[in-house]
Design an enzyme around this catalytic site. Structure first.
Site, PDB file in Angstrom:
ATOM      1  N   SER A  64     -64.487  -0.678   9.627  1.00  0.00           N
ATOM      2  CA  SER A  64     -64.072   0.048   8.427  1.00  0.00           C
ATOM      3  C   SER A  64     -64.183   1.563   8.528  1.00  0.00           C
ATOM      4  O   SER A  64     -63.702   2.272   7.651  1.00  0.00           O
ATOM      5  CB  SER A  64     -64.872  -0.436   7.216  1.00  0.00           C
ATOM      6  OG  SER A  64     -64.466  -1.729   6.843  1.00  0.00           O
ATOM      7  N   LYS A  67     -60.952   3.317   8.231  1.00  0.00           N
ATOM      8  CA  LYS A  67     -60.320   3.523   6.924  1.00  0.00           C
ATOM      9  C   LYS A  67     -60.281   4.996   6.518  1.00  0.00           C
ATOM     10  O   LYS A  67     -59.433   5.406   5.724  1.00  0.00           O
ATOM     11  CB  LYS A  67     -61.040   2.692   5.865  1.00  0.00           C
ATOM     12  CG  LYS A  67     -60.925   1.190   6.113  1.00  0.00           C
ATOM     13  CD  LYS A  67     -61.824   0.377   5.186  1.00  0.00           C
ATOM     14  CE  LYS A  67     -61.750  -1.103   5.517  1.00  0.00           C
ATOM     15  NZ  LYS A  67     -62.661  -1.926   4.702  1.00  0.00           N
ATOM     16  N   TYR A 191     -53.771  -4.071   9.759  1.00  0.00           N
ATOM     17  CA  TYR A 191     -55.151  -3.887   9.294  1.00  0.00           C
ATOM     18  C   TYR A 191     -56.160  -4.412  10.313  1.00  0.00           C
ATOM     19  O   TYR A 191     -57.108  -3.717  10.691  1.00  0.00           O
ATOM     20  CB  TYR A 191     -55.327  -4.584   7.950  1.00  0.00           C
ATOM     21  CG  TYR A 191     -56.738  -4.542   7.417  1.00  0.00           C
ATOM     22  CD1 TYR A 191     -57.252  -3.381   6.845  1.00  0.00           C
ATOM     23  CD2 TYR A 191     -57.569  -5.659   7.489  1.00  0.00           C
ATOM     24  CE1 TYR A 191     -58.553  -3.336   6.356  1.00  0.00           C
ATOM     25  CE2 TYR A 191     -58.864  -5.624   7.009  1.00  0.00           C
ATOM     26  CZ  TYR A 191     -59.342  -4.458   6.440  1.00  0.00           C
ATOM     27  OH  TYR A 191     -60.633  -4.417   5.972  1.00  0.00           O
ATOM     28  N   TYR A 243     -69.736   0.659   0.664  1.00  0.00           N
ATOM     29  CA  TYR A 243     -69.607  -0.532  -0.177  1.00  0.00           C
ATOM     30  C   TYR A 243     -70.580  -0.454  -1.347  1.00  0.00           C
ATOM     31  O   TYR A 243     -70.747   0.618  -1.934  1.00  0.00           O
ATOM     32  CB  TYR A 243     -69.800  -1.803   0.668  1.00  0.00           C
ATOM     33  CG  TYR A 243     -69.033  -1.773   1.958  1.00  0.00           C
ATOM     34  CD1 TYR A 243     -67.638  -1.621   1.959  1.00  0.00           C
ATOM     35  CD2 TYR A 243     -69.665  -1.871   3.193  1.00  0.00           C
ATOM     36  CE1 TYR A 243     -66.922  -1.583   3.140  1.00  0.00           C
ATOM     37  CE2 TYR A 243     -68.946  -1.831   4.385  1.00  0.00           C
ATOM     38  CZ  TYR A 243     -67.575  -1.683   4.341  1.00  0.00           C
ATOM     39  OH  TYR A 243     -66.874  -1.637   5.509  1.00  0.00           O
ATOM     40  N   VAL A 261     -68.658  -2.686   9.771  1.00  0.00           N
ATOM     41  CA  VAL A 261     -69.504  -3.829  10.112  1.00  0.00           C
ATOM     42  C   VAL A 261     -69.677  -4.009  11.625  1.00  0.00           C
ATOM     43  O   VAL A 261     -70.416  -4.869  12.068  1.00  0.00           O
ATOM     44  CB  VAL A 261     -68.993  -5.141   9.474  1.00  0.00           C
ATOM     45  CG1 VAL A 261     -69.039  -5.057   7.965  1.00  0.00           C
ATOM     46  CG2 VAL A 261     -67.611  -5.503   9.989  1.00  0.00           C
TER      47      VAL A 261
END
Length: 308
Positions: A64, A67, A191, A243, A261
């Site tokens: 992530s 992103k 993705y 998160y 992660v």
């Protein structure tokens, strides 16, 4: 003045001796195989100096963390129109939760939870074939790092595709609300692949530098993004980058950052440095346990915080 080289070396030594290292991301088979004993850290300063220690040259799946770079690209493509499809608020829920999507008619809370990142991916994909969209993402990383060796770990991408049922559910649910424009299979494919990009701490610290220096590459002075956009991405990293552990990270570290992660975390010290750490073991909300501790130690010892 505190010596940064000494601090980075001491942090790496301290992390090497820790027995409680968190749990690797077992739900992605390829990530479940990563050695939890690994730890790397790299700090890059305005003049291009890199201070690094531990497994700082070992490539790992950035997950992530990617992103941040896809958000930069999407904003460059459609500007503030992106915010019609994705919000800018902390989620307070797990990164792959579908509950909020139902309550909020398919519009994700922010671009860093999985649903929001799928919307960002859909934006980059529009007008392209999946291979072209992935090429655009990789070219951007090559441009901001000056390193053409950065690529995708195809084994990790395949592993994510095999087990990505939650992400498929999120994408199909948003498609039912008309939030995604492109075929779900294409969005998911891009993705999974950009999350499977492999980079080292040194490469990530270099890639993040434009966010530490007002959207510019301090080596060349060339603008990567506008000052305003860099500030807004940093604000989103501070409030949403970890998160439902984002508030805890801001409390403990006090710097904009983004976790993945795979165990990587990037952090920005505005006007001073960009930082990347890696330790594969995660805490219960999916952030690197030792990575967070290392950044907390670094921020405290160097007196780095956006809060003064």
């Amino acid at each position: 003045m505190t010596d940064l080289r000494t601090v980075v070396s001491e942090i790496a030594q301290e992390m090497a001796g820790r027995s409680e290292r968190g749990t690797v991301a077992h739900y992605i088979p390829e990530l479940a195989c990563v050695d939890p004993a690994r730890f790397g850290i790299a700090v890059m300063l305005a003049d291009g100096t890199q201070i690094a220690a531990g497994d700082c040259d070992e490539p790992f799946s950035i997950q992530s963390v990617s992103k941040v770079f896809t958000l930069t690209l999407a904003l460059g493509k459609v500007g503030d129109g992106l915010w019609r499809s994705v919000g800018r608020e902390p989620s307070g829920n797990a990164f792959n939760s579908i509950v909020q999507l139902e309550q909020e008619q398919g519009r994700p809370r922010n671009p860093f939870i999985n649903a929001g990142a799928l919307v960002v991916t859909d934006t980059i994909l529009s007008g392209h074939q999946p291979r072209e969209a992935l090429g655009e993402i990789l070219r951007f990383l090559h441009f901001i790092t000056g390193d053409d060796g950065i690529g995708i770990d195809e084994a990790v991408a395949a592993s994510e595709k095999q087990t990505g049922y939650r992400n498929a559910a999120l994408a199909n649910y948003m498609k039912s609300f008309g939030v995604l424009d492109n075929p779900v299979a294409h969005v998911l494919g891009v993705y999974f692949h950009h999350c499977a990009i492999a980079m080292s701490c040194r490469q990530l610290a270099s890639a993040t530098r434009y966010l530490a220096f007002l959207g510019r590459n301090p080596d060349t002075g060339h603008s990567v993004i506008s000052v305003e956009r860099a500030r807004r991405i940093n604000a989103l990293m501070l409030t949403c980058g970890h998160y439902d552990g984002s508030g805890e990270f801001a409390f403990r570290v006090g710097l904009p950052g983004k976790s993945g992660v795979g165990g990587g975390i990037i952090a920005v010290v505005p006007g001073i440095a960009s930082v990347a750490v890696w330790s594969p073991g995660l805490d219960p909300v999916g952030n690197s346990r030792l990575g967070t501790e290392a950044l907390e130690m670094l921020a405290r010892r160097m007196h780095w915080s956006v809060f003064g």
